[in-house]
Design a protein around this motif. Structure first.
Motif, PDB file in Angstrom:
ATOM      1  N   UNK A 123       0.868  -1.179   0.000  1.00 36.73           N
ATOM      2  CA  UNK A 123       0.000   0.000   0.000  1.00 36.73           C
ATOM      3  C   UNK A 123       0.905   1.230   0.000  1.00 36.73           C
ATOM      4  N   UNK A 124       0.677   2.185  -0.899  1.00 37.90           N
ATOM      5  CA  UNK A 124       1.518   3.393  -0.895  1.00 37.90           C
ATOM      6  C   UNK A 124       1.351   4.167   0.416  1.00 37.90           C
ATOM      7  N   UNK A 125       2.451   4.567   1.004  1.00 35.47           N
ATOM      8  CA  UNK A 125       2.397   5.344   2.251  1.00 35.47           C
ATOM      9  C   UNK A 125       3.535   6.364   2.321  1.00 35.47           C
ATOM     10  N   UNK A 126       3.900   6.901   1.170  1.00 35.64           N
ATOM     11  CA  UNK A 126       4.975   7.903   1.129  1.00 35.64           C
ATOM     12  C   UNK A 126       4.604   9.162   1.908  1.00 35.64           C
ATOM     13  N   UNK A 127       3.355   9.560   1.834  1.00 36.67           N
ATOM     14  CA  UNK A 127       2.905  10.744   2.573  1.00 36.67           C
ATOM     15  C   UNK A 127       3.086  10.544   4.086  1.00 36.67           C
ATOM     16  N   UNK A 128       2.759   9.348   4.572  1.00 34.36           N
ATOM     17  CA  UNK A 128       2.911   9.046   5.996  1.00 34.36           C
ATOM     18  C   UNK A 128       4.387   9.054   6.401  1.00 34.36           C
ATOM     19  N   UNK A 129       5.256   8.569   5.513  1.00 34.34           N
ATOM     20  CA  UNK A 129       6.689   8.545   5.814  1.00 34.34           C
ATOM     21  C   UNK A 129       7.263   9.957   5.931  1.00 34.34           C
ATOM     22  N   UNK A 130       6.688  10.903   5.207  1.00 36.05           N
ATOM     23  CA  UNK A 130       7.139  12.290   5.323  1.00 36.05           C
ATOM     24  C   UNK A 130       6.773  12.886   6.674  1.00 36.05           C
ATOM     25  N   UNK A 131       5.733  12.361   7.308  1.00 38.58           N
ATOM     26  CA  UNK A 131       5.276  12.859   8.605  1.00 38.58           C
ATOM     27  C   UNK A 131       5.955  12.167   9.783  1.00 38.58           C
ATOM     28  N   UNK A 132       6.589  11.007   9.528  1.00 38.13           N
ATOM     29  CA  UNK A 132       7.160  10.226  10.632  1.00 38.13           C
ATOM     30  C   UNK A 132       8.414   9.504  10.156  1.00 38.13           C
ATOM     31  N   UNK A 133       9.540   9.847  10.743  1.00 35.87           N
ATOM     32  CA  UNK A 133      10.805   9.210  10.339  1.00 35.87           C
ATOM     33  C   UNK A 133      10.937   7.784  10.862  1.00 35.87           C
ATOM     34  N   UNK A 134      10.035   7.366  11.728  1.00 36.47           N
ATOM     35  CA  UNK A 134      10.094   6.009  12.284  1.00 36.47           C
ATOM     36  C   UNK A 134       9.519   4.950  11.342  1.00 36.47           C
ATOM     37  N   UNK A 135       8.902   5.368  10.248  1.00 37.12           N
ATOM     38  CA  UNK A 135       8.290   4.422   9.308  1.00 37.12           C
ATOM     39  C   UNK A 135       9.305   4.043   8.238  1.00 37.12           C
ATOM     40  N   UNK A 136       9.503   2.736   8.070  1.00 40.33           N
ATOM     41  CA  UNK A 136      10.439   2.218   7.078  1.00 40.33           C
ATOM     42  C   UNK A 136       9.704   1.241   6.166  1.00 40.33           C
ATOM     43  N   UNK A 137      10.043   1.245   4.881  1.00 34.99           N
ATOM     44  CA  UNK A 137       9.377   0.406   3.898  1.00 34.99           C
ATOM     45  C   UNK A 137      10.310  -0.686   3.391  1.00 34.99           C
ATOM     46  N   UNK A 138       9.758  -1.887   3.240  1.00 32.31           N
ATOM     47  CA  UNK A 138      10.466  -3.002   2.622  1.00 32.31           C
ATOM     48  C   UNK A 138       9.791  -3.265   1.280  1.00 32.31           C
ATOM     49  N   UNK A 139      10.570  -3.198   0.205  1.00 28.89           N
ATOM     50  CA  UNK A 139      10.035  -3.411  -1.136  1.00 28.89           C
ATOM     51  C   UNK A 139       9.905  -4.916  -1.396  1.00 28.89           C
ATOM     52  N   UNK A 140       8.689  -5.365  -1.649  1.00 31.06           N
ATOM     53  CA  UNK A 140       8.470  -6.787  -1.925  1.00 31.06           C
ATOM     54  C   UNK A 140       7.998  -7.025  -3.358  1.00 31.06           C
ATOM     55  N   UNK A 141       8.168  -6.031  -4.225  1.00 35.81           N
ATOM     56  CA  UNK A 141       7.673  -6.143  -5.599  1.00 35.81           C
ATOM     57  C   UNK A 141       8.328  -7.293  -6.358  1.00 35.81           C
ATOM     58  N   UNK A 142       9.637  -7.499  -6.191  1.00 36.67           N
ATOM     59  CA  UNK A 142      10.307  -8.593  -6.897  1.00 36.67           C
ATOM     60  C   UNK A 142       9.811  -9.956  -6.430  1.00 36.67           C
ATOM     61  N   UNK A 143       9.593 -10.085  -5.131  1.00 35.72           N
ATOM     62  CA  UNK A 143       9.097 -11.363  -4.601  1.00 35.72           C
ATOM     63  C   UNK A 143       7.685 -11.627  -5.098  1.00 35.72           C
ATOM     64  N   UNK A 144       6.834 -10.597  -5.107  1.00 33.44           N
ATOM     65  CA  UNK A 144       5.468 -10.768  -5.602  1.00 33.44           C
ATOM     66  C   UNK A 144       5.453 -11.113  -7.086  1.00 33.44           C
ATOM     67  N   UNK A 145       6.275 -10.429  -7.862  1.00 29.72           N
ATOM     68  CA  UNK A 145       6.296 -10.718  -9.299  1.00 29.72           C
ATOM     69  C   UNK A 145       6.805 -12.128  -9.570  1.00 29.72           C
ATOM     70  N   UNK A 146       7.798 -12.566  -8.819  1.00 31.93           N
ATOM     71  CA  UNK A 146       8.300 -13.934  -8.982  1.00 31.93           C
ATOM     72  C   UNK A 146       7.249 -14.950  -8.568  1.00 31.93           C
ATOM     73  N   UNK A 147       6.499 -14.658  -7.516  1.00 28.65           N
ATOM     74  CA  UNK A 147       5.423 -15.558  -7.090  1.00 28.65           C
ATOM     75  C   UNK A 147       4.348 -15.663  -8.175  1.00 28.65           C
ATOM     76  N   UNK A 148       3.984 -14.537  -8.766  1.00 30.99           N
ATOM     77  CA  UNK A 148       2.988 -14.539  -9.843  1.00 30.99           C
ATOM     78  C   UNK A 148       3.504 -15.339 -11.039  1.00 30.99           C
ATOM     79  N   UNK A 149       4.766 -15.135 -11.398  1.00 33.79           N
ATOM     80  CA  UNK A 149       5.358 -15.864 -12.513  1.00 33.79           C
ATOM     81  C   UNK A 149       5.346 -17.370 -12.265  1.00 33.79           C
TER      82      UNK A 149
END
Length: 165
Positions: free
Chosen positions: A120-146
Protein backbone atom coordinates in the motif's frame (compact mmCIF):
# COMPACT_ATOMS: atom_id res chain seq x y z
CA UNK A 1 2.48 -19.28 15.26
CA UNK A 2 4.46 -16.85 17.42
CA UNK A 3 6.05 -19.78 19.25
CA UNK A 4 7.03 -21.31 15.91
CA UNK A 5 8.73 -18.07 14.80
CA UNK A 6 10.52 -17.74 18.12
CA UNK A 7 11.85 -21.30 17.86
CA UNK A 8 13.07 -20.81 14.28
CA UNK A 9 14.82 -17.57 15.24
CA UNK A 10 16.09 -19.12 18.50
CA UNK A 11 14.57 -16.28 20.50
CA UNK A 12 12.47 -16.03 23.62
CA UNK A 13 8.82 -15.15 23.36
CA UNK A 14 6.52 -12.93 25.36
CA UNK A 15 2.84 -12.48 24.71
CA UNK A 16 0.95 -9.25 25.15
CA UNK A 17 -2.81 -9.46 25.41
CA UNK A 18 -5.87 -7.78 26.80
CA UNK A 19 -6.72 -5.14 24.24
CA UNK A 20 -10.15 -6.50 23.40
CA UNK A 21 -12.09 -4.94 20.56
CA UNK A 22 -15.14 -3.04 21.66
CA UNK A 23 -18.56 -3.94 20.35
CA UNK A 24 -19.24 -0.40 19.15
CA UNK A 25 -16.60 -0.64 16.41
CA UNK A 26 -18.02 -4.02 15.35
CA UNK A 27 -21.38 -2.38 14.73
CA UNK A 28 -19.88 0.48 12.73
CA UNK A 29 -17.98 -1.70 10.27
CA UNK A 30 -20.86 -4.13 9.76
CA UNK A 31 -19.45 -7.29 11.31
CA UNK A 32 -22.61 -7.71 13.35
CA UNK A 33 -26.01 -7.11 11.84
CA UNK A 34 -28.34 -5.04 13.95
CA UNK A 35 -30.88 -7.20 15.76
CA UNK A 36 -34.40 -7.22 14.36
CA UNK A 37 -35.86 -7.34 17.86
CA UNK A 38 -35.40 -4.40 20.20
CA UNK A 39 -33.35 -5.34 23.22
CA UNK A 40 -32.46 -3.19 26.20
CA UNK A 41 -29.18 -1.30 25.87
CA UNK A 42 -26.31 -3.06 27.54
CA UNK A 43 -23.44 -1.37 29.27
CA UNK A 44 -20.30 -1.90 27.18
CA UNK A 45 -17.62 -4.11 28.66
CA UNK A 46 -14.54 -2.41 29.96
CA UNK A 47 -11.39 -3.30 28.12
CA UNK A 48 -9.14 -5.53 30.16
CA UNK A 49 -5.75 -4.09 31.04
CA UNK A 50 -2.87 -4.93 28.73
CA UNK A 51 -0.85 -7.77 30.22
CA UNK A 52 2.64 -8.98 29.32
CA UNK A 53 3.33 -12.68 29.80
CA UNK A 54 7.06 -13.31 29.68
CA UNK A 55 10.19 -11.30 30.41
CA UNK A 56 10.90 -8.38 28.08
CA UNK A 57 13.28 -6.57 30.43
CA UNK A 58 16.42 -5.40 28.63
CA UNK A 59 15.27 -6.92 25.34
CA UNK A 60 14.12 -5.80 21.93
CA UNK A 61 10.38 -6.27 21.51
CA UNK A 62 8.93 -6.96 18.06
CA UNK A 63 5.18 -6.58 17.57
CA UNK A 64 3.96 -8.38 14.43
CA UNK A 65 0.60 -7.94 12.74
CA UNK A 66 -0.85 -8.25 9.26
CA UNK A 67 -2.23 -4.70 9.02
CA UNK A 68 -1.38 -1.50 10.82
CA UNK A 69 -4.01 1.18 10.35
CA UNK A 70 -5.32 2.70 13.58
CA UNK A 71 -2.23 2.66 15.79
CA UNK A 72 -3.81 3.18 19.21
CA UNK A 73 -3.41 -0.46 20.26
CA UNK A 74 0.20 -0.55 19.01
CA UNK A 75 1.05 2.62 20.93
CA UNK A 76 -0.58 1.23 24.09
CA UNK A 77 1.27 -2.08 23.69
CA UNK A 78 4.58 -0.25 23.18
CA UNK A 79 4.00 1.83 26.30
CA UNK A 80 3.30 -1.32 28.31
CA UNK A 81 6.38 -3.07 26.91
CA UNK A 82 8.50 -0.04 27.78
CA UNK A 83 7.16 -0.10 31.36
CA UNK A 84 8.15 -3.77 31.55
CA UNK A 85 11.72 -2.94 30.56
CA UNK A 86 11.90 -3.44 26.78
CA UNK A 87 14.59 -1.08 25.53
CA UNK A 88 13.63 -1.07 21.83
CA UNK A 89 10.23 -1.67 20.29
CA UNK A 90 9.67 -2.48 16.63
CA UNK A 91 6.33 -2.94 14.90
CA UNK A 92 6.22 -5.01 11.72
CA UNK A 93 3.22 -5.38 9.47
CA UNK A 94 2.55 -6.58 5.95
CA UNK A 95 0.16 -3.78 5.04
CA UNK A 96 0.84 -0.27 6.33
CA UNK A 97 -2.38 1.67 5.89
CA UNK A 98 -1.46 4.18 8.62
CA UNK A 99 -4.55 6.34 8.22
CA UNK A 100 -5.59 9.51 9.98
CA UNK A 101 -3.13 10.73 12.63
CA UNK A 102 -1.21 7.42 12.79
CA UNK A 103 2.16 8.95 11.76
CA UNK A 104 1.92 11.61 14.48
CA UNK A 105 0.96 9.04 17.13
CA UNK A 106 3.84 6.77 16.11
CA UNK A 107 6.30 9.67 16.18
CA UNK A 108 5.25 10.60 19.72
CA UNK A 109 5.16 7.00 21.01
CA UNK A 110 7.63 4.57 22.56
CA UNK A 111 7.80 2.73 19.22
CA UNK A 112 11.31 2.92 17.77
CA UNK A 113 10.49 1.80 14.23
CA UNK A 114 7.51 0.65 12.16
CA UNK A 115 8.46 -1.62 9.26
CA UNK A 116 5.85 -2.24 6.56
CA UNK A 117 5.89 -3.57 3.01
CA UNK A 118 5.03 -1.52 -0.05
CA UNK A 119 1.73 -3.32 -0.73
CA UNK A 120 0.00 0.00 0.00
CA UNK A 121 1.52 3.39 -0.89
CA UNK A 122 2.40 5.34 2.25
CA UNK A 123 4.98 7.90 1.13
CA UNK A 124 2.90 10.74 2.57
CA UNK A 125 2.91 9.05 6.00
CA UNK A 126 6.69 8.55 5.81
CA UNK A 127 7.14 12.29 5.32
CA UNK A 128 5.28 12.86 8.60
CA UNK A 129 7.16 10.23 10.63
CA UNK A 130 10.80 9.21 10.34
CA UNK A 131 10.09 6.01 12.28
CA UNK A 132 8.29 4.42 9.31
CA UNK A 133 10.44 2.22 7.08
CA UNK A 134 9.38 0.41 3.90
CA UNK A 135 10.47 -3.00 2.62
CA UNK A 136 10.04 -3.41 -1.14
CA UNK A 137 8.47 -6.79 -1.92
CA UNK A 138 7.67 -6.14 -5.60
CA UNK A 139 10.31 -8.59 -6.90
CA UNK A 140 9.10 -11.36 -4.60
CA UNK A 141 5.47 -10.77 -5.60
CA UNK A 142 6.30 -10.72 -9.30
CA UNK A 143 8.30 -13.93 -8.98
CA UNK A 144 5.42 -15.56 -7.09
CA UNK A 145 2.99 -14.54 -9.84
CA UNK A 146 5.36 -15.86 -12.51
CA UNK A 147 5.75 -19.18 -10.68
CA UNK A 148 2.01 -19.61 -10.21
CA UNK A 149 1.35 -18.81 -13.88
CA UNK A 150 3.97 -21.36 -15.02
CA UNK A 151 2.93 -24.01 -12.48
CA UNK A 152 6.28 -23.89 -10.70
CA UNK A 153 7.01 -24.55 -7.05
CA UNK A 154 6.29 -21.73 -4.60
CA UNK A 155 8.33 -23.38 -1.84
CA UNK A 156 11.51 -22.45 -3.74
CA UNK A 157 10.80 -18.80 -2.93
CA UNK A 158 10.77 -19.44 0.79
CA UNK A 159 13.95 -21.48 0.77
CA UNK A 160 16.08 -19.33 -1.53
CA UNK A 161 15.46 -15.71 -0.59
CA UNK A 162 18.58 -14.00 0.68
CA UNK A 163 18.99 -10.91 2.82
CA UNK A 164 19.61 -8.76 -0.24
CA UNK A 165 16.17 -9.76 -1.59
Amino acid sequence: MAQSFAERLRLGIAVIHGEAQDAESDLVDGRHSPPTVKIPLLIPKEKPPITVVGDVGGRIAIIVDDIIDDVDSFVAAAQTLKKHGAYKIFVMATHGILSSDAPKLIEESAIDKVVVTNTIPHEHQKLQCIKIQTVDISLILSEAIRRIYNGESMSYLFRHIGLED
